[in-house]
Scaffold this motif. Sequence first.
Motif, PDB file in Angstrom:
ATOM      1  N   UNK A   1     -22.001  40.670  47.243  1.00  0.00           N
ATOM      2  CA  UNK A   1     -21.498  41.428  46.097  1.00  0.00           C
ATOM      3  C   UNK A   1     -20.051  41.871  46.299  1.00  0.00           C
ATOM      4  N   UNK A   2     -19.618  41.992  47.558  1.00  0.00           N
ATOM      5  CA  UNK A   2     -18.238  42.422  47.820  1.00  0.00           C
ATOM      6  C   UNK A   2     -17.391  41.257  48.342  1.00  0.00           C
ATOM      7  N   UNK A   3     -17.906  40.036  48.209  1.00  0.00           N
ATOM      8  CA  UNK A   3     -17.114  38.865  48.556  1.00  0.00           C
ATOM      9  C   UNK A   3     -17.240  38.382  49.975  1.00  0.00           C
ATOM     10  N   UNK A   4     -18.269  38.824  50.700  1.00  0.00           N
ATOM     11  CA  UNK A   4     -18.473  38.403  52.084  1.00  0.00           C
ATOM     12  C   UNK A   4     -19.629  37.418  52.155  1.00  0.00           C
ATOM     13  N   UNK A   5     -19.407  36.302  52.813  1.00  0.00           N
ATOM     14  CA  UNK A   5     -20.466  35.325  53.055  1.00  0.00           C
ATOM     15  C   UNK A   5     -21.059  35.594  54.428  1.00  0.00           C
ATOM     16  N   UNK A   6     -22.343  35.894  54.448  1.00  0.00           N
ATOM     17  CA  UNK A   6     -23.017  36.234  55.702  1.00  0.00           C
ATOM     18  C   UNK A   6     -23.979  35.118  56.093  1.00  0.00           C
ATOM     19  N   UNK A   7     -23.771  34.544  57.258  1.00  0.00           N
ATOM     20  CA  UNK A   7     -24.695  33.566  57.821  1.00  0.00           C
ATOM     21  C   UNK A   7     -25.605  34.276  58.804  1.00  0.00           C
ATOM     22  N   UNK A   8     -26.917  34.095  58.652  1.00  0.00           N
ATOM     23  CA  UNK A   8     -27.896  34.779  59.493  1.00  0.00           C
ATOM     24  C   UNK A   8     -28.390  33.830  60.570  1.00  0.00           C
ATOM     25  N   UNK A   9     -28.330  34.295  61.808  1.00  0.00           N
ATOM     26  CA  UNK A   9     -28.816  33.509  62.941  1.00  0.00           C
ATOM     27  C   UNK A   9     -29.929  34.305  63.615  1.00  0.00           C
ATOM     28  N   UNK A  10     -31.180  33.893  63.391  1.00  0.00           N
ATOM     29  CA  UNK A  10     -32.309  34.562  64.026  1.00  0.00           C
ATOM     30  C   UNK A  10     -32.516  33.976  65.420  1.00  0.00           C
ATOM     31  N   UNK A  11     -32.666  34.856  66.412  1.00  0.00           N
ATOM     32  CA  UNK A  11     -32.751  34.405  67.801  1.00  0.00           C
ATOM     33  C   UNK A  11     -33.932  35.073  68.492  1.00  0.00           C
ATOM     34  N   UNK A  12     -34.421  34.438  69.554  1.00  0.00           N
ATOM     35  CA  UNK A  12     -35.424  35.061  70.405  1.00  0.00           C
ATOM     36  C   UNK A  12     -34.804  36.290  71.070  1.00  0.00           C
TER      37      UNK A  12
ATOM     38  N   UNK B   1     -10.730  49.443  58.610  1.00  0.00           N
ATOM     39  CA  UNK B   1     -10.956  49.261  57.178  1.00  0.00           C
ATOM     40  C   UNK B   1     -12.092  48.285  56.918  1.00  0.00           C
ATOM     41  N   UNK B   2     -12.184  47.258  57.731  1.00  0.00           N
ATOM     42  CA  UNK B   2     -13.255  46.277  57.561  1.00  0.00           C
ATOM     43  C   UNK B   2     -14.600  46.899  57.913  1.00  0.00           C
TER      44      UNK B   2
ATOM     45  N   UNK C   1     -15.318  50.411  46.372  1.00  0.00           N
ATOM     46  CA  UNK C   1     -14.464  50.868  47.467  1.00  0.00           C
ATOM     47  C   UNK C   1     -14.476  49.865  48.615  1.00  0.00           C
ATOM     48  N   UNK C   2     -15.622  49.230  48.847  1.00  0.00           N
ATOM     49  CA  UNK C   2     -15.696  48.225  49.904  1.00  0.00           C
ATOM     50  C   UNK C   2     -14.765  47.054  49.614  1.00  0.00           C
ATOM     51  N   UNK C   3     -14.750  46.589  48.362  1.00  0.00           N
ATOM     52  CA  UNK C   3     -13.861  45.476  47.994  1.00  0.00           C
ATOM     53  C   UNK C   3     -12.393  45.869  48.165  1.00  0.00           C
ATOM     54  N   UNK C   4     -12.062  47.095  47.804  1.00  0.00           N
ATOM     55  CA  UNK C   4     -10.679  47.559  47.957  1.00  0.00           C
ATOM     56  C   UNK C   4     -10.259  47.580  49.426  1.00  0.00           C
ATOM     57  N   UNK C   5     -11.136  48.040  50.298  1.00  0.00           N
ATOM     58  CA  UNK C   5     -10.817  48.091  51.719  1.00  0.00           C
ATOM     59  C   UNK C   5     -10.666  46.687  52.307  1.00  0.00           C
ATOM     60  N   UNK C   6     -11.526  45.776  51.872  1.00  0.00           N
ATOM     61  CA  UNK C   6     -11.413  44.396  52.362  1.00  0.00           C
ATOM     62  C   UNK C   6     -10.100  43.763  51.898  1.00  0.00           C
ATOM     63  N   UNK C   7      -9.707  44.043  50.647  1.00  0.00           N
ATOM     64  CA  UNK C   7      -8.443  43.515  50.136  1.00  0.00           C
ATOM     65  C   UNK C   7      -7.268  44.104  50.925  1.00  0.00           C
ATOM     66  N   UNK C   8      -7.337  45.385  51.204  1.00  0.00           N
ATOM     67  CA  UNK C   8      -6.289  46.043  51.985  1.00  0.00           C
ATOM     68  C   UNK C   8      -6.146  45.402  53.364  1.00  0.00           C
ATOM     69  N   UNK C   9      -7.277  44.983  53.935  1.00  0.00           N
ATOM     70  CA  UNK C   9      -7.273  44.375  55.264  1.00  0.00           C
ATOM     71  C   UNK C   9      -6.974  42.877  55.220  1.00  0.00           C
TER      72      UNK C   9
ATOM     73  N   UNK D   1     -15.606  49.126  55.140  1.00  0.00           N
ATOM     74  CA  UNK D   1     -15.981  48.310  53.980  1.00  0.00           C
ATOM     75  C   UNK D   1     -17.413  47.818  54.104  1.00  0.00           C
ATOM     76  N   UNK D   2     -17.785  47.353  55.283  1.00  0.00           N
ATOM     77  CA  UNK D   2     -19.151  46.864  55.478  1.00  0.00           C
ATOM     78  C   UNK D   2     -20.158  47.995  55.316  1.00  0.00           C
ATOM     79  N   UNK D   3     -19.830  49.169  55.841  1.00  0.00           N
ATOM     80  CA  UNK D   3     -20.747  50.288  55.695  1.00  0.00           C
ATOM     81  C   UNK D   3     -20.938  50.642  54.214  1.00  0.00           C
ATOM     82  N   UNK D   4     -19.841  50.666  53.466  1.00  0.00           N
ATOM     83  CA  UNK D   4     -19.925  51.011  52.050  1.00  0.00           C
ATOM     84  C   UNK D   4     -20.623  49.928  51.233  1.00  0.00           C
ATOM     85  N   UNK D   5     -20.556  48.688  51.696  1.00  0.00           N
ATOM     86  CA  UNK D   5     -21.150  47.583  50.938  1.00  0.00           C
ATOM     87  C   UNK D   5     -22.666  47.578  51.005  1.00  0.00           C
TER      88      UNK D   5
END
Length: 510
Positions: free
Chosen positions: A385-396, A300-301, A348-356, A304-308
Amino acid sequence: MRPLLWLTAALLAVTTATACGTGGGGGETGPGSTQAATPPDDQLDLDAVVTVRMILEPVSLNPFSTSGVAVDQLLLDNVYEGLVSVVDGEVVPRLASSWEVSPDGLGYTFTLVDGATFHDGSPVTSADVVWSLRQQIAPGSTALRAAEFASVAGVSAPDATTVKVDLKQRDTFLLWNLTQRGGIVYKQGTDFAALDAKDNGSGPYTISAWNRGADITLTRFDGYWGAKPKNSKVVLRYIPEANAANNAQTTGQTDVQTAADATLLQPFQGNPGFTVYKGTTTDKFTLALNNKRAPFDNPDVRHAFRKAINKDDVIAAYGAGIKIGGPVPPQDPWHTDLTGVDAHDPAAARELLAKAGQSNLAVTLDIPNVYPRAIADVLVSNLKEVGVTLTVRQVEFPTWLTRVFTNHDYELSVVNHAEARDIGNYAKPDYYFGYDNKQVQADYAAARTAASDGERDELLRKVAKRASDDAATDWLFLNETRTVVRAGVYGVPTAETTNRFPVSGIAVGT
């Protein structure tokens, strides 16, 4: 990751396989367009040195066990060769002039070309081919592509110019796999650990210099058995940053800019000194969701990410690309349109995240710093937009190879899967995706042993559909590459260039 590119009778590949252009148009051409025909040799500078901008530098010049498509891009068909290669998606002769397949599909007999030599001057013989393939199939082999040759029961040399490959069961991918790294023919007894210091392939170039972090020089091998390259040297300059690459091209430091940023083409458009070519690729920009780590062990998660994620936003930020919805590009015979699976739907993404039970999720994205930050910025915005906080880590990129690809130490990751026909990755439960579906594995295995290409293709369509339905990963877009070519330069590859970049047909007019 993937496979593909050849040469008929050792001469055609470079010009035919490269849908390229000559400078002089100032505009942008579309897929399938070709450059002006390369002039006759008496109108070319056959001793020219051509400089080409690349993005990703190899971490090693050892093609036997080193991961990373940059190794293939540099070495295949330039420095090293196999029995066969690939041109426009078709397997063609290379070190083998011809081959025959037994009626039961369990035996392949290859006849070698005449006169091929390694760079040290020794002849390429069937014994070298047998030794090379046995390194792939040896128990405990460390070859990067060893798994692709699991169907091989044995390799033998009936005589000095004939090689026989016997299979345990039919393998519809064997010829294709031989066009890739696992099919490279090395001199018998090669010390793979020493290849960073000295190559010994059979291709039209040797590596004459490697200035780590800057450039690699390919120098014409005058003893090459096939068609003579139309230049004396090709310097591959590794310039990851797009603006720096533009500056190098506009100031004459490079003759060709591969993988040009589609949002930064203004200096070349309408400029008679350059032509921009648009080409197809098998570059699948993939958002890996670590299936073996929470929360992505929950389907479900993953859905959700794909739909988001709005793929149109990602493509706009990158500047070029098409939606695919699955692991197969349109060039492959088993392609099917999967763009409707998990289409953009934030509600739909928010609903799936809530379900999970993951309504306030925080995750980290690992992304190599060779890719534009704009891709990650879109993901941050869409997921917020769907309630997920994403931290970006750029690496070599070497860090990415170790942390993500090898150690599987990640939650989310974006990387360009450039290899062609790499759908088999979804049948590997120990691959870094962590995707483990027994039906996918069974269908893929059946496809390899299928009695016909049609049967194989239908099974692989099922594999692709199941991987998409399971949200094994997310496919952000299929890249469309842009190549900028200086006026007076001919024969530049412009399609399928990320994983193979044959340079012997690149020519400069006098």
